[in-house]
Design a protein around this motif. Structure first.
Motif, PDB file in Angstrom:
ATOM      1  N   ASP A 142       0.789  -1.051  -0.021  1.00 23.95           N
ATOM      2  CA  ASP A 142       0.011  -0.092  -0.182  1.00 23.95           C
ATOM      3  C   ASP A 142       0.798   1.284   0.211  1.00 23.95           C
ATOM      4  OD1 ASP A 142      -2.206  -1.676   0.256  1.00 23.95           O
ATOM      5  OD2 ASP A 142      -2.503  -1.399   2.455  1.00 23.95           O
ATOM      6  N   ARG A 152      -3.248   6.303  -4.882  1.00 26.83           N
ATOM      7  CA  ARG A 152      -3.344   6.455  -3.580  1.00 26.83           C
ATOM      8  C   ARG A 152      -4.118   5.665  -2.960  1.00 26.83           C
ATOM      9  NH1 ARG A 152      -4.481  12.171  -1.624  1.00 26.83           N
ATOM     10  NH2 ARG A 152      -5.598  11.722   0.421  1.00 26.83           N
ATOM     11  N   GLN A 153      -3.549   4.764  -1.970  1.00 30.01           N
ATOM     12  CA  GLN A 153      -4.176   3.928  -1.420  1.00 30.01           C
ATOM     13  C   GLN A 153      -5.065   4.499  -0.335  1.00 30.01           C
ATOM     14  OE1 GLN A 153      -3.398  -0.030  -2.004  1.00 30.01           O
ATOM     15  NE2 GLN A 153      -2.874   1.259  -3.910  1.00 30.01           N
ATOM     16  N   HIS A 154      -6.243   3.859   0.230  1.00 29.30           N
ATOM     17  CA  HIS A 154      -7.254   4.556   0.759  1.00 29.30           C
ATOM     18  C   HIS A 154      -6.599   4.929   2.202  1.00 29.30           C
ATOM     19  CE1 HIS A 154      -7.770   0.699   2.796  1.00 29.30           C
ATOM     20  NE2 HIS A 154      -8.836   1.403   3.740  1.00 29.30           N
ATOM     21  N   ASN A 155      -5.785   3.808   2.697  1.00 28.03           N
ATOM     22  CA  ASN A 155      -5.421   4.233   4.081  1.00 28.03           C
ATOM     23  C   ASN A 155      -4.316   4.651   4.276  1.00 28.03           C
ATOM     24  OD1 ASN A 155      -4.139   2.150   2.554  1.00 28.03           O
ATOM     25  ND2 ASN A 155      -4.416   0.342   3.902  1.00 28.03           N
ATOM     26  N   PRO A 206     -10.848   0.568  -0.749  1.00 23.15           N
ATOM     27  CA  PRO A 206     -12.040   1.285  -1.607  1.00 23.15           C
ATOM     28  C   PRO A 206     -13.340   0.405  -2.086  1.00 23.15           C
ATOM     29  CG  PRO A 206      -9.991   2.200  -2.418  1.00 23.15           C
ATOM     30  CD  PRO A 206      -9.741   0.822  -1.447  1.00 23.15           C
ATOM     31  N   PHE A 241      -4.709 -15.415  -7.628  1.00 23.28           N
ATOM     32  CA  PHE A 241      -4.547 -14.707  -6.390  1.00 23.28           C
ATOM     33  C   PHE A 241      -5.567 -13.919  -6.070  1.00 23.28           C
ATOM     34  CE2 PHE A 241      -2.855 -10.488  -5.148  1.00 23.28           C
ATOM     35  CZ  PHE A 241      -2.380 -10.613  -4.013  1.00 23.28           C
ATOM     36  N   GLN A 242      -6.288 -13.216  -7.212  1.00 21.57           N
ATOM     37  CA  GLN A 242      -7.277 -12.394  -6.882  1.00 21.57           C
ATOM     38  C   GLN A 242      -8.233 -12.527  -8.268  1.00 21.57           C
ATOM     39  OE1 GLN A 242      -5.894  -8.557  -5.574  1.00 21.57           O
ATOM     40  NE2 GLN A 242      -7.786  -7.713  -5.121  1.00 21.57           N
ATOM     41  N   ALA A 276       0.901  -8.963  -5.106  1.00 25.80           N
ATOM     42  CA  ALA A 276       0.176  -7.830  -5.733  1.00 25.80           C
ATOM     43  C   ALA A 276       1.119  -6.742  -6.187  1.00 25.80           C
ATOM     44  CB  ALA A 276      -0.808  -7.163  -4.679  1.00 25.80           C
ATOM     45  N   LYS A 313       0.467  -6.771 -14.967  1.00 24.48           N
ATOM     46  CA  LYS A 313       0.884  -5.657 -14.161  1.00 24.48           C
ATOM     47  C   LYS A 313       2.212  -5.773 -13.992  1.00 24.48           C
ATOM     48  CE  LYS A 313       0.705  -3.830  -9.437  1.00 24.48           C
ATOM     49  NZ  LYS A 313       0.310  -3.664  -8.316  1.00 24.48           N
TER      50      LYS A 313
HETATM   51  P1  XMP Z   1      -3.459  -2.239  -7.767  1.00 28.18           P
HETATM   52  O1  XMP Z   1      -4.820  -1.977  -8.271  1.00 28.18           O
HETATM   53  O2  XMP Z   1      -2.469  -0.950  -7.128  1.00 28.18           O
HETATM   54  O3  XMP Z   1      -3.757  -3.189  -6.305  1.00 28.18           O
HETATM   55  O4  XMP Z   1      -2.563  -3.053  -8.522  1.00 28.18           O
HETATM   56  C1  XMP Z   1      -2.633  -4.004  -5.534  1.00 28.18           C
HETATM   57  C2  XMP Z   1      -3.282  -4.756  -4.431  1.00 28.18           C
HETATM   58  O5  XMP Z   1      -3.716  -3.593  -3.415  1.00 28.18           O
HETATM   59  C3  XMP Z   1      -5.070  -3.725  -3.372  1.00 28.18           C
HETATM   60  N1  XMP Z   1      -5.710  -2.237  -3.538  1.00 28.18           N
HETATM   61  C4  XMP Z   1      -5.993  -1.721  -2.155  1.00 28.18           C
HETATM   62  N2  XMP Z   1      -5.914  -2.155  -0.706  1.00 28.18           N
HETATM   63  N3  XMP Z   1      -6.560   0.073  -0.258  1.00 28.18           N
HETATM   64  C5  XMP Z   1      -6.176  -1.323   0.200  1.00 28.18           C
HETATM   65  O6  XMP Z   1      -6.057  -1.547   1.167  1.00 28.18           O
HETATM   66  C6  XMP Z   1      -6.426   0.592  -1.340  1.00 28.18           C
HETATM   67  O7  XMP Z   1      -6.608   1.592  -1.594  1.00 28.18           O
HETATM   68  C7  XMP Z   1      -6.464  -0.313  -2.568  1.00 28.18           C
HETATM   69  N4  XMP Z   1      -6.141  -0.411  -3.912  1.00 28.18           N
HETATM   70  C8  XMP Z   1      -5.892  -1.552  -4.485  1.00 28.18           C
HETATM   71  C9  XMP Z   1      -5.756  -4.464  -4.568  1.00 28.18           C
HETATM   72  O8  XMP Z   1      -6.972  -5.066  -4.489  1.00 28.18           O
HETATM   73  C10 XMP Z   1      -4.502  -5.499  -4.762  1.00 28.18           C
HETATM   74  O9  XMP Z   1      -4.550  -6.635  -3.948  1.00 28.18           O
END
Ligand code: XMP
Length: 321
Positions: A142, A152-155, A206, A241-242, A276, A313
């Motif tokens: 994150d 911008r990760q939500h946390n 989010p 994984f997802q 991730a 990715k």
């Molecule tokens: P992305 O989309 O950036 O996601 O490749 C990487 C991993 O992070 C998760 N993800 C988040 N987790 N707050 C979180 O706690 C966020 O804002 C957020 N955005 C993405 C996503 O599901 C993936 O596992």
């Protein structure tokens, strides 16, 4: 970045748990804390650590933003009840949809979600409980993505120059900030979480807003939620994984019952990854893709097109927003 990663190979689970329990107890001292449980692996692990450290001096909340998956709030409360951890459900749907109204830019949407959580919902819970600390499950990926300016990760607060104490009136405790997902799953197992919780595919803070391109309205959240249920049912045995469904902003022309139907597009993504940080699309059998397309176009009203993302990715990211 001044946070130092602890790799899976370096992690000594029992030592880490003991250390974090000690740290949380010492920081909160004889006060109370609130804990944000989202149902994902990270916050589930923090919940167990916090409960061990503080017992009934930590109050755990599940914030129902209206962006969660089908039956998620009830399911999470029930899993933790069985573990002896009471969880209070907070209905904050109006707050989140109000903040997201009219927002179409991905980073603006993420910022609206951060504000709804920290400035609106958690700040009020802190006032009501007299807590001075919020516990949450921020992980190393994150921070890395936010600092790199990818999303911008939500946390993420401090790394963006937000001092939570000044901005919202409480301090934030992030016990997992040095770890990536595989290490967090290992801790979850050691802390006695059920396997379906510690091995759960990640789900973003989010929530479904990360999977709606364009404005997030209650109707559009409902659409992506229904598609998500189908994707999760069909792909839960894939070992990926997802896996997720994304609602596109543009509509396309389709045909239904011999007539023009200008409808929605759903994109399915299914990822192979360990942390991730990088990922590649799962080579799903064509029959599985075919079943997904059939089910989504017949069971989700208004959807006329289903696509499968075949990009790695980077340059793609796991979520769409
Ligand atoms: P992305 O989309 O950036 O996601 O490749 C990487 C991993 O992070 C998760 N993800 C988040 N987790 N707050 C979180 O706690 C966020 O804002 C957020 N955005 C993405 C996503 O599901 C993936 O596992």
């Amino acid at each position: 970045m001044d946070v130092k990663e602890i790799t899976l190979e370096e992690l000594d689970t029992e030592k880490f748990i003991a250390e974090k329990v000690r740290e949380i107890s010492s920081v909160v001292d004889d006060g109370v804390a609130i804990n944000a449980l989202s149902g994902g692996v990270d916050s589930a692990v923090v919940t167990m650590l916090a409960h061990r450290a503080l017992g009934d001096r930590v109050k755990t909340y599940f914030v129902d933003s209206g962006l969660m998956r089908e039956k998620e709030p009830e399911d999470i409360v029930s899993v933790f009840k069985d573990l002896g951890v009471p969880v209070e459900l907070i209905n904050a749907q109006e707050t989140f949809f109000g903040a997201l109204k009219g927002q179409t830019d991905p980073e603006d949407k993420r910022q609206a979600i951060t504000r709804s959580f920290y400035r609106d919902v958690f700040a009020q819970l802190v006032r009501e409980t007299g807590a001075k600390h919020l516990l949450q499950g921020t992980n190393y990926t994150d921070i890395e993505e936010t600092v790199a300016g990818i999303k911008r990760q939500h946390n993420i607060l401090e790394q963006l120059g937000i001092n939570p104490e000044e901005a919202y009136g409480y301090r934030v405790i992030e016990p997992l900030i040095q770890l990536r997902k595989s290490s967090i799953r290992k801790l979850g197992k050691a802390l006695g979480l059920p396997e379906e919780t510690y091995s759960r595919p990640p789900f973003p803070g989010p929530a479904l807003a990360a999977r709606v391109i364009g404005e997030v309205t209650p109707e559009r959240a409902r659409l992506v939620r229904s598609a998500t249920t189908i994707v999760e049912e069909e792909l839960s045995q894939s070992g990926a994984f997802q896996y997720l469904a994304i609602l596109h902003e543009d509509k396309v022309t389709g045909i239904r019952d011999g007539r023009r139907d200008y409808g929605f597009q759903i994109e399915v993504r299914c990822w192979e990854s360990t942390d991730a940080k990088i990922g590649s699309p799962t080579r799903l059998p064509y029959e599985v893709l075919d079943r997904l397309a059939n089910r989504i176009t017949t069971e989700v009203p208004g959807v006329v097109s289903v696509t499968y993302n075949i990009t790695r990715k980077p340059p793609s990211t796991i979520e769409a927003v």
